[in-house]
Design an enzyme around this catalytic site. Structure first.
Site, short mmCIF file in Angstrom:
data_model
loop_
_atom_site.label_atom_id
_atom_site.label_comp_id
_atom_site.label_asym_id
_atom_site.label_seq_id
_atom_site.Cartn_x
_atom_site.Cartn_y
_atom_site.Cartn_z
N ARG A 1 0.83 -1.20 0.00
CA ARG A 1 0.00 0.00 0.00
C ARG A 1 0.87 1.25 0.00
NH1 ARG A 1 -5.12 -0.04 1.02
NH2 ARG A 1 -4.97 -1.97 2.24
N GLU A 52 0.36 -7.84 -3.85
CA GLU A 52 -0.85 -7.02 -4.04
C GLU A 52 -0.51 -5.54 -3.98
OE1 GLU A 52 -4.45 -5.53 -1.14
OE2 GLU A 52 -3.72 -7.59 -0.89
N THR A 73 -8.08 -3.35 -2.38
CA THR A 73 -9.05 -2.26 -2.19
C THR A 73 -9.87 -2.06 -3.46
OG1 THR A 73 -7.32 -1.25 -0.79
CG2 THR A 73 -9.35 -0.03 -1.04
N LYS A 112 -10.97 -13.51 2.78
CA LYS A 112 -10.05 -12.72 3.60
C LYS A 112 -10.76 -12.26 4.87
CE LYS A 112 -8.68 -7.91 3.19
NZ LYS A 112 -8.35 -6.83 2.24
N GLY A 163 -2.94 -7.04 11.09
CA GLY A 163 -2.38 -7.31 12.41
C GLY A 163 -1.75 -8.68 12.56
N GLY A 180 0.72 -6.22 5.45
CA GLY A 180 0.93 -4.89 4.89
C GLY A 180 1.99 -4.10 5.62
#
Length: 206
Positions: A19, A42, A71, A131, A161, A181
């Site tokens: 991200r 991703e 997203t 997910k 997390g 992430g």
């Protein structure tokens, strides 16, 4: 490559979520991930140039990794993802139209859910990789309870997390894979930094 092709070749079911990545740096970071053993990558669509980054990764690494977009909250983004060469779609929510369109475009789908109602809605729309997001909010025990009632051909991926410190707990709860992430990549991280974190994550999985 598709997700199952990557897994069949021996890669761990770990999705690296980049991200905020910039297109000019994404290939070097992708190379570092693949070298470390993470071959599911991703790029979320709230990154600076997601389609450009996905296309660059696909051109450079598409024969060694599955490149997807995250997203993805509308069918227009699913179409942009497929147009950039992405092979899997990740979303934070359940939208039957997005799931159906992504499947129609030939992509694997990994929609995000939190409740049993959402999980079964995703399954009804055609998803089999689900997910759990955010995975850390209700914990591994919750994920195990959800998994007990889902069809046996469904695979749960914990995202949010989850990292080396608690990976064993989530694997014991029955998760098939994870998405990572911020503990793996943050904007500004070098390829070397990401590679080192990726190696630690792969070692923790093993």
């Amino acid at each position: 490559m598709k997700i199952d092709e990557v897994l069949a070749s021996g890669a761990k079911p770990i999705v690296a979520i980049l991200r905020g990545v910039e297109t000019h740096e994404v290939v070097a970071i992708g190379e570092a991930l693949v070298e470390a053993g993470i071959r599911l990558i991703e790029v979320p669509f709230n990154s600076p140039d997601p389609a450009g980054s996905i296309a660059a990764l696909q051109a450079a690494l598409g024969d060694r990794a599955a490149i997807g977009g995250g997203t993805v909250i509308g069918t227009d983004l699913a179409e942009a993802l497929a147009g950039a060469g992405g092979t899997f779609m990740v979303s934070p929510n359940i939208d039957a139209a997005v799931i159906a369109r992504s499947i129609e475009l030939g992509m694997d789908v990994l929609p995000g859910f939190l409740t049993p109602t959402e999980a079964f809605a995703a399954i009804a729309a055609g998803a089999r990789n689900l997910k759990v997001f955010p995975g850390s909010v209700l914990g591994a025990g919750y994920i195990k309870a959800i998994g007990d009632v889902l069809p046996k051909d469904c695979r749960l991926w914990a995202v949010g997390g989850v990292g080396p410190a608690n990976l064993a707990e989530y694997r014991a709860a029955g998760v098939f894979g994870i998405g990572v992430g911020g503990s793996l990549y943050r904007p500004g991280d070098s390829a070397e930094t990401v590679g080192a974190k990726a190696r630690d994550l792969v070692a923790a999985w093993a």
